[in-house]
Design a protein around this motif. Structure first.
Motif, mmCIF file in Angstrom:
data_model
loop_
_atom_site.group_PDB
_atom_site.id
_atom_site.type_symbol
_atom_site.label_atom_id
_atom_site.label_comp_id
_atom_site.label_asym_id
_atom_site.label_seq_id
_atom_site.Cartn_x
_atom_site.Cartn_y
_atom_site.Cartn_z
ATOM 1 N N ALA A 168 0.830 -1.208 0.000
ATOM 2 C CA ALA A 168 0.000 0.000 0.000
ATOM 3 C C ALA A 168 0.863 1.255 0.000
ATOM 4 O O ALA A 168 2.034 1.239 0.368
ATOM 5 C CB ALA A 168 -0.913 0.005 1.224
ATOM 6 N N MET A 169 0.237 2.363 -0.396
ATOM 7 C CA MET A 169 0.894 3.661 -0.286
ATOM 8 C C MET A 169 1.155 3.964 1.183
ATOM 9 O O MET A 169 0.347 3.636 2.054
ATOM 10 C CB MET A 169 0.020 4.749 -0.905
ATOM 11 N N SER A 170 2.291 4.605 1.454
ATOM 12 C CA SER A 170 2.689 4.767 2.847
ATOM 13 C C SER A 170 3.751 5.846 2.979
ATOM 14 O O SER A 170 4.321 6.319 1.995
ATOM 15 C CB SER A 170 3.261 3.452 3.377
ATOM 16 N N CYS A 171 4.041 6.154 4.236
ATOM 17 C CA CYS A 171 5.197 6.975 4.579
ATOM 18 C C CYS A 171 5.691 6.496 5.938
ATOM 19 O O CYS A 171 4.905 6.406 6.896
ATOM 20 C CB CYS A 171 4.819 8.448 4.629
ATOM 21 N N SER A 172 6.977 6.156 6.032
ATOM 22 C CA SER A 172 7.552 5.595 7.255
ATOM 23 C C SER A 172 8.885 6.267 7.547
ATOM 24 O O SER A 172 9.591 6.693 6.633
ATOM 25 C CB SER A 172 7.776 4.078 7.116
ATOM 26 N N ILE A 173 9.219 6.321 8.830
ATOM 27 C CA ILE A 173 10.494 6.898 9.252
ATOM 28 C C ILE A 173 11.218 5.891 10.139
ATOM 29 O O ILE A 173 10.585 5.147 10.896
ATOM 30 C CB ILE A 173 10.287 8.246 9.987
ATOM 31 N N PHE A 174 12.550 5.858 10.016
ATOM 32 C CA PHE A 174 13.363 4.859 10.694
ATOM 33 C C PHE A 174 14.569 5.513 11.341
ATOM 34 O O PHE A 174 15.237 6.360 10.727
ATOM 35 C CB PHE A 174 13.861 3.801 9.695
ATOM 36 N N TYR A 175 14.855 5.101 12.567
ATOM 37 C CA TYR A 175 16.085 5.482 13.260
ATOM 38 C C TYR A 175 16.821 4.187 13.564
ATOM 39 O O TYR A 175 16.365 3.379 14.379
ATOM 40 C CB TYR A 175 15.773 6.241 14.543
ATOM 41 N N GLU A 176 17.971 3.955 12.901
ATOM 42 C CA GLU A 176 18.609 2.644 12.906
ATOM 43 C C GLU A 176 20.122 2.729 13.099
ATOM 44 O O GLU A 176 20.895 2.517 12.154
ATOM 45 C CB GLU A 176 18.303 1.914 11.593
ATOM 46 N N PRO A 177 20.579 3.035 14.299
ATOM 47 C CA PRO A 177 22.028 2.929 14.559
ATOM 48 C C PRO A 177 22.454 1.472 14.419
ATOM 49 O O PRO A 177 21.644 0.549 14.530
ATOM 50 C CB PRO A 177 22.164 3.426 16.000
ATOM 51 N N ALA A 178 23.741 1.252 14.185
ATOM 52 C CA ALA A 178 24.225 -0.103 13.940
ATOM 53 C C ALA A 178 23.946 -1.033 15.115
ATOM 54 O O ALA A 178 23.679 -2.223 14.937
ATOM 55 C CB ALA A 178 25.718 -0.083 13.632
ATOM 56 N N GLN A 179 24.005 -0.522 16.342
ATOM 57 C CA GLN A 179 23.717 -1.306 17.536
ATOM 58 C C GLN A 179 22.929 -0.459 18.522
ATOM 59 O O GLN A 179 22.893 0.763 18.429
ATOM 60 C CB GLN A 179 25.017 -1.800 18.194
ATOM 61 N N GLY A 180 22.288 -1.151 19.459
ATOM 62 C CA GLY A 180 21.524 -0.451 20.478
ATOM 63 C C GLY A 180 20.074 -0.281 20.088
ATOM 64 O O GLY A 180 19.519 -1.043 19.301
ATOM 65 N N LEU A 181 19.437 0.745 20.636
ATOM 66 C CA LEU A 181 18.011 0.967 20.420
ATOM 67 C C LEU A 181 17.737 1.561 19.041
ATOM 68 O O LEU A 181 18.388 2.507 18.611
ATOM 69 C CB LEU A 181 17.468 1.896 21.503
ATOM 70 N N GLN A 182 16.754 0.994 18.367
ATOM 71 C CA GLN A 182 16.247 1.505 17.103
ATOM 72 C C GLN A 182 14.736 1.699 17.237
ATOM 73 O O GLN A 182 14.108 1.124 18.118
ATOM 74 C CB GLN A 182 16.535 0.527 15.951
ATOM 75 N N TRP A 183 14.162 2.499 16.346
ATOM 76 C CA TRP A 183 12.716 2.613 16.312
ATOM 77 C C TRP A 183 12.263 2.947 14.901
ATOM 78 O O TRP A 183 13.035 3.458 14.087
ATOM 79 C CB TRP A 183 12.197 3.654 17.310
ATOM 80 N N ALA A 184 10.998 2.636 14.620
ATOM 81 C CA ALA A 184 10.426 2.892 13.303
ATOM 82 C C ALA A 184 8.926 3.069 13.448
ATOM 83 O O ALA A 184 8.299 2.524 14.358
ATOM 84 C CB ALA A 184 10.733 1.737 12.350
ATOM 85 N N GLY A 185 8.347 3.848 12.552
ATOM 86 C CA GLY A 185 6.905 4.047 12.543
ATOM 87 C C GLY A 185 6.420 4.327 11.145
ATOM 88 O O GLY A 185 7.141 4.927 10.337
ATOM 89 N N GLY A 186 5.207 3.875 10.827
ATOM 90 C CA GLY A 186 4.694 4.093 9.486
ATOM 91 C C GLY A 186 3.182 4.247 9.465
ATOM 92 O O GLY A 186 2.471 3.762 10.347
ATOM 93 N N ILE A 187 2.683 4.949 8.460
ATOM 94 C CA ILE A 187 1.256 5.058 8.188
ATOM 95 C C ILE A 187 1.024 4.580 6.763
ATOM 96 O O ILE A 187 1.734 4.992 5.840
ATOM 97 C CB ILE A 187 0.737 6.501 8.397
ATOM 98 N N PHE A 188 0.043 3.691 6.586
ATOM 99 C CA PHE A 188 -0.254 3.072 5.300
ATOM 100 C C PHE A 188 -1.722 3.306 4.941
ATOM 101 O O PHE A 188 -2.576 3.395 5.829
ATOM 102 C CB PHE A 188 0.007 1.564 5.346
ATOM 103 N N ALA A 189 -1.994 3.408 3.652
ATOM 104 C CA ALA A 189 -3.378 3.514 3.206
ATOM 105 C C ALA A 189 -4.136 2.260 3.630
ATOM 106 O O ALA A 189 -3.709 1.144 3.365
ATOM 107 C CB ALA A 189 -3.428 3.677 1.692
ATOM 108 N N GLY A 190 -5.276 2.444 4.277
ATOM 109 C CA GLY A 190 -6.011 1.316 4.827
ATOM 110 C C GLY A 190 -7.224 0.898 4.036
ATOM 111 O O GLY A 190 -7.903 -0.057 4.395
ATOM 112 N N ARG A 191 -7.518 1.595 2.947
ATOM 113 C CA ARG A 191 -8.654 1.228 2.098
ATOM 114 C C ARG A 191 -8.183 1.104 0.661
ATOM 115 O O ARG A 191 -7.668 2.063 0.085
ATOM 116 C CB ARG A 191 -9.774 2.274 2.209
ATOM 117 N N ASP A 192 -8.332 -0.077 0.107
ATOM 118 C CA ASP A 192 -7.930 -0.349 -1.285
ATOM 119 C C ASP A 192 -6.459 -0.049 -1.539
ATOM 120 O O ASP A 192 -6.062 0.132 -2.690
ATOM 121 C CB ASP A 192 -8.789 0.459 -2.270
#
Length: 331
Positions: free
Chosen positions: A155-179
């Protein structure tokens, strides 16, 4: 998207990759899968299918990446052989030809990126890297089967990622939910990770704000769920993984998914073992066991015999075995 009788499956992959400039690459991949069941739940005890992928990416600058791929699936959907909850092949689908992924990615710095466009969510969220060689499709099973925009319908979306090589990472995304194109309804997913040199744990929560009909009530509500995935490199040869996910709302009989597996490296060989269980509110558990052996041949060819055992959730349905052969060819 949970897509298992004695089944012989042959999966052949052919990949070609070309780069005619330092910043532009494209590749082709062909996957064929033939399956034969010990006692099928359809008229024929075999299924033959093929998935073709053409991928491209352009590194427009140090920060901008444009990428996408086309996919086409032809042949018979092997889900009918067993009709279990978890399926037997991660390429099973109905016939389709489509622009599968098409996205732009901006790299703010080596640790942070944003990715927008048509995206398969399961390639970024609820993903267990060490388990990717298994041919069974139930990884991330609860978000996948209910709402996660993934194969065969991203689906169409937009996501952001914080990904250091080690330790804490986080990610979040919003995706089209209809069709898969319409943001009148949205699918949200948030994932945190902890990565070390020998392990990776991810924990996520997802929410779909559309109107979902409850199983036992005449009401419509949004739905949500969560998952925890873990993998660990035990030593140089052995790795293990575990998956636990749940659906919080009663819009389906499925309640939770549990999985435990091991992968063993033998030089050019690899052994994989996995047990997967889906619990339901009104029926018995649906269980799946997979055992595979992968052998890498010269010219980047790998052969992978696979044995699967299915314990159906339905009462009175005999257990089934699946024998598979997956062949991957990269050139």
């Amino acid at each position: 998207m949970m897509k298992t009788s004695l089944v012989l499956a042959t999966l052949a992959g052919v990949t070609s990759s070309f780069a005619f400039a330092d910043d532009f690459d494209y590749s082709f991949n062909l996957v064929t899968d033939s399956s034969v069941a010990s006692h099928s739940r359809q008229d024929d005890n075999s299924a033959h299918r093929m998935l073709v992928t053409a991928e491209w990416q352009w590194q427009a600058s140090d920060r901008w990446l444009l990428a996408g791929d086309l996919k086409a699936f032809r042949g018979e959907n092997g889900e009918g052989l067993t009709q279990n909850l978890q399926g037997i092949s991660n390429i099973d689908a109905e016939k389709f030809s489509k622009i599968y992924e098409a996205y732009a990615q901006y790299q703010f710095n080596p640790e942070t990126r944003i990715k927008c466009g048509q995206v398969d969510a399961n390639l970024e969220f609820a993903y267990v890297p060490v388990a990717e060689t298994f041919i069974s499709p139930p990884l991330g099973i609860t978000p996948t089967v209910i709402a996660l925009p993934t194969y065969y319908d991203p689906a169409m979306s937009c996501s952001i990622f914080y990904e250091p090589a080690q330790g804490l990472q986080w990610a979040g995304g919003i995706f089209a939910g209809r069709d898969n194109l319409d943001f009148a309804e949205q699918f949200y997913v948030f994932e945190g990770r902890y990565v070390s040199p020998t392990s990776r744990m991810s924990y996520g929560f997802w929410h779909h704000n559309g109107d979902w009909e409850w199983v036992d009530k005449s009401q419509f509500e949004a739905i949500s769920g969560w998952y925890v995935n873990y993998q660990r490199q035990i030593n140089q040869d052995w790795a293990m993984f575990a998956v636990w996910s749940a659906l919080e709302d009663e819009v389906d009989d499925i309640r939770q998914h549990h999985m435990l597996g091991f992968v063993r490296e033998f030089g050019r060989h690899q052994l994989g073992m996995m047990f997967s269980e889906v619990t339901q509110k009104h029926l018995h558990n649906d269980n799946l066991i997979e055992l595979y052996w992968q052998h890498a041949l010269p010219a980047e060819i790998s052969l992978q015999p696979v044995l699967q055992w299915v314990d159906h959730a339905e009462e009175g349905v005999d257990n089934q075995f699946v024998l598979s052969l997956r062949v991957n060819w990269n050139f």
